[in-house]
Motif scaffolding. Structure first.
Motif, PDB file in Angstrom:
ATOM      1  N   LYS A 123       0.833  -1.200   0.000  1.00 31.80           N
ATOM      2  CA  LYS A 123       0.000   0.000   0.000  1.00 31.80           C
ATOM      3  C   LYS A 123       0.870   1.252   0.000  1.00 31.80           C
ATOM      4  O   LYS A 123       0.550   2.247  -0.678  1.00 31.80           O
ATOM      5  N   MET A 124       1.968   1.223   0.756  1.00 32.66           N
ATOM      6  CA  MET A 124       2.867   2.366   0.808  1.00 32.66           C
ATOM      7  C   MET A 124       3.450   2.653  -0.571  1.00 32.66           C
ATOM      8  O   MET A 124       3.482   3.803  -1.015  1.00 32.66           O
ATOM      9  N   GLN A 125       3.883   1.611  -1.281  1.00 31.60           N
ATOM     10  CA  GLN A 125       4.429   1.797  -2.619  1.00 31.60           C
ATOM     11  C   GLN A 125       3.371   2.325  -3.578  1.00 31.60           C
ATOM     12  O   GLN A 125       3.640   3.215  -4.394  1.00 31.60           O
ATOM     13  N   GLU A 126       2.165   1.784  -3.453  1.00 28.97           N
ATOM     14  CA  GLU A 126       1.067   2.232  -4.319  1.00 28.97           C
ATOM     15  C   GLU A 126       0.755   3.710  -4.102  1.00 28.97           C
ATOM     16  O   GLU A 126       0.608   4.484  -5.063  1.00 28.97           O
ATOM     17  N   GLU A 186       2.726   5.998  -2.732  1.00 25.84           N
ATOM     18  CA  GLU A 186       3.870   6.818  -3.140  1.00 25.84           C
ATOM     19  C   GLU A 186       3.872   7.054  -4.636  1.00 25.84           C
ATOM     20  O   GLU A 186       4.161   8.157  -5.107  1.00 25.84           O
ATOM     21  N   ILE A 187       3.542   6.029  -5.412  1.00 28.46           N
ATOM     22  CA  ILE A 187       3.474   6.177  -6.871  1.00 28.46           C
ATOM     23  C   ILE A 187       2.376   7.166  -7.251  1.00 28.46           C
ATOM     24  O   ILE A 187       2.569   8.052  -8.099  1.00 28.46           O
ATOM     25  N   GLN A 188       1.217   7.032  -6.595  1.00 32.47           N
ATOM     26  CA  GLN A 188       0.105   7.947  -6.884  1.00 32.47           C
ATOM     27  C   GLN A 188       0.461   9.388  -6.523  1.00 32.47           C
ATOM     28  O   GLN A 188       0.160  10.317  -7.273  1.00 32.47           O
ATOM     29  N   LEU A 189       1.098   9.561  -5.360  1.00 30.81           N
ATOM     30  CA  LEU A 189       1.453  10.908  -4.927  1.00 30.81           C
ATOM     31  C   LEU A 189       2.482  11.545  -5.852  1.00 30.81           C
ATOM     32  O   LEU A 189       2.397  12.737  -6.159  1.00 30.81           O
ATOM     33  N   ARG A 190       3.454  10.754  -6.310  1.00 32.09           N
ATOM     34  CA  ARG A 190       4.443  11.288  -7.247  1.00 32.09           C
ATOM     35  C   ARG A 190       3.789  11.719  -8.550  1.00 32.09           C
ATOM     36  O   ARG A 190       4.098  12.779  -9.102  1.00 32.09           O
ATOM     37  N   ARG A 191       2.860  10.886  -9.040  1.00 33.75           N
ATOM     38  CA  ARG A 191       2.157  11.215 -10.291  1.00 33.75           C
ATOM     39  C   ARG A 191       1.327  12.484 -10.108  1.00 33.75           C
ATOM     40  O   ARG A 191       1.346  13.384 -10.958  1.00 33.75           O
ATOM     41  N   MET A 192       0.595  12.569  -8.992  1.00 31.06           N
ATOM     42  CA  MET A 192      -0.223  13.749  -8.734  1.00 31.06           C
ATOM     43  C   MET A 192       0.638  15.006  -8.608  1.00 31.06           C
ATOM     44  O   MET A 192       0.276  16.071  -9.125  1.00 31.06           O
ATOM     45  N   LYS A 193       1.772  14.877  -7.939  1.00 25.48           N
ATOM     46  CA  LYS A 193       2.667  16.025  -7.774  1.00 25.48           C
ATOM     47  C   LYS A 193       3.171  16.527  -9.125  1.00 25.48           C
ATOM     48  O   LYS A 193       3.228  17.742  -9.376  1.00 25.48           O
ATOM     49  N   LEU A 238      -5.456  11.353   0.061  1.00 21.82           N
ATOM     50  CA  LEU A 238      -4.656  10.135  -0.020  1.00 21.82           C
ATOM     51  C   LEU A 238      -3.672  10.051   1.145  1.00 21.82           C
ATOM     52  O   LEU A 238      -3.489   8.982   1.747  1.00 21.82           O
ATOM     53  N   GLU A 239      -3.059  11.174   1.481  1.00 23.23           N
ATOM     54  CA  GLU A 239      -2.137  11.205   2.624  1.00 23.23           C
ATOM     55  C   GLU A 239      -2.887  10.923   3.926  1.00 23.23           C
ATOM     56  O   GLU A 239      -2.378  10.210   4.800  1.00 23.23           O
ATOM     57  N   ASN A 240      -4.090  11.466   4.054  1.00 22.70           N
ATOM     58  CA  ASN A 240      -4.891  11.211   5.255  1.00 22.70           C
ATOM     59  C   ASN A 240      -5.321   9.749   5.333  1.00 22.70           C
ATOM     60  O   ASN A 240      -5.390   9.173   6.424  1.00 22.70           O
ATOM     61  N   GLU A 241      -5.612   9.159   4.178  1.00 23.78           N
ATOM     62  CA  GLU A 241      -5.969   7.736   4.144  1.00 23.78           C
ATOM     63  C   GLU A 241      -4.797   6.892   4.652  1.00 23.78           C
ATOM     64  O   GLU A 241      -4.976   5.952   5.421  1.00 23.78           O
ATOM     65  N   TRP A 242      -3.575   7.236   4.228  1.00 26.61           N
ATOM     66  CA  TRP A 242      -2.392   6.514   4.671  1.00 26.61           C
ATOM     67  C   TRP A 242      -2.216   6.626   6.175  1.00 26.61           C
ATOM     68  O   TRP A 242      -1.981   5.632   6.886  1.00 26.61           O
ATOM     69  N   ILE A 243      -2.368   7.852   6.702  1.00 26.82           N
ATOM     70  CA  ILE A 243      -2.191   8.072   8.138  1.00 26.82           C
ATOM     71  C   ILE A 243      -3.269   7.343   8.945  1.00 26.82           C
ATOM     72  O   ILE A 243      -2.988   6.731   9.974  1.00 26.82           O
ATOM     73  N   ARG A 244      -4.492   7.389   8.427  1.00 21.95           N
ATOM     74  CA  ARG A 244      -5.625   6.832   9.204  1.00 21.95           C
ATOM     75  C   ARG A 244      -5.655   5.302   9.198  1.00 21.95           C
ATOM     76  O   ARG A 244      -5.987   4.690  10.208  1.00 21.95           O
TER      77      ARG A 244
END
Length: 328
Positions: free
Chosen positions: A237-240, A242-249, A319-325
């Motif tokens: 999930k972390m890798q998934e 991270e890939i999404q966040l990089r693409r969004m950025k 997405l970041e909040n989903e990871w934290i929660r």
């Protein structure tokens, strides 16, 4: 601290730094501080002094600014610090009041000082032995990087049973070492190995309450399979994410670049429209209304790109909040 008013707060806020300045850990312009670290600077440094032997406790260094704060907060603890090398200016870091990854350690040290101060006031006898013991134990241990890459430090892992698991030294001392005193010892400890620093570094798998609960369950039940499945699911999930966040950025950066381009074109169109209007006025002919058509089109396109970037930024936050929660 049970003070009857805010005078202590006023005393703290009125502390003036000496010639060495404020604590280097609070220089927010320093790139090391921005990354949560402690910068090395040349200044006068202090260590706790063991009153029984007169020796300095070198496991922790403190700057004059932080020592001044401790003296104001706990007057009965004055002179527990002594200058290193008779006050010579040396290159070192401040370990007392830190931000970033070491903030929790800082709070614990100050809590120890508060306990010693309270005991001193109650017993009329100052004994800083508990504080010295705490600093000697934790001073040499690097602070957990809280999910960031750890480099150049030894690690603890289960290479034969749960190769996905790695713990840093601090988390080992806090969460694993006490298990050895249990009777019977958790069977999972038989597979634990201490390893020297490896190229590429590692991520600690014991820094969060969620990860600690995974390990606690595995220690209690010896269910290695479930423990490994949870770690693998989290890593995937972390890798998934991270890939999404990089693409969004990257998409946000592209949208903002397009927004800037359209706003520049809007400015050019505005300027051209005004020039045309001025030319009409100089010619003596009655000027038609200024045509803002192209300007408005470019402004609309710029606003559209800005809105798309804002929506994407909100998605990143979700997405970041989903990871934290659910995963961190």
């Amino acid at each position: 601290m049970g003070q009857p008013d805010l005078s202590l707060l006023g005393e703290v806020s009125s502390i003036d730094p000496d010639r060495d300045g404020i604590c280097p850990n609070f220089n927010m312009e320093d790139p090391v501080v921005k990354n949560g670290g402690r910068p090395e600077v040349v200044r006068t440094w202090y260590c706790l002094q063991d009153p029984k032997t007169g020796s300095l406790i070198e496991e922790m260094t403190a700057c004059s600014f932080c020592v001044a704060h401790i003296n104001v907060l706990f007057p009965c603890l004055k002179r527990i610090f002594a200058p290193i090398a008779n006050g010579q200016r040396l290159l070192a870091t401040c370990d007392l009041m830190t931000q970033g990854n070491g903030q929790q350690r800082c709070i614990e040290i100050v809590d120890q000082m508060a306990a010693v101060a309270q005991s001193t006031l109650e017993t009329k006898t100052r004994d800083i032995t508990p504080l010295i013991d705490f600093v000697r134990k934790w001073g040499p241990i690097p602070a957990c990087q809280q999910g960031k890459l750890v480099s150049g430090q030894k690690q603890y892992s289960f290479p034969s049973t749960v190769p996905e698991f790695t713990a840093c030294e601090e988390c080992y001392v806090r969460h694993i070492e006490p298990l050895y005193s249990q009777s019977p010892q958790p069977a999972i400890l038989a597979h634990l190995e201490e390893q020297e620093a490896k190229p590429g570094g590692f991520l600690c798998d014991l820094f969060s309450p969620r990860l600690q609960s995974y390990f606690t369950d595995a220690s209690r039940t010896n269910d290695i399979s479930t423990f490994r499945q949870k770690l693998m699911a989290r890593n995937n999930k972390m890798q998934e994410i991270e890939i999404q966040l990089r693409r969004m950025k990257q998409e946000i950066q592209q949208l903002k670049a397009q927004e800037r381009m359209h706003r520049n074109q809007m400015i050019v169109a505005q300027s051209q429209a005004r020039i045309r209007s001025t030319q009409w006025a100089v010619s003596g002919w009655t000027a038609p209304p200024i045509d803002w058509g192209i300007t408005n089109v470019e402004m609309a396109k710029a606003n559209e790109k800005a809105m798309q970037a804002a929506i994407l930024q909100d998605s990143m936050t979700d997405l970041e909040n989903e990871w934290i929660r659910y995963w961190k």
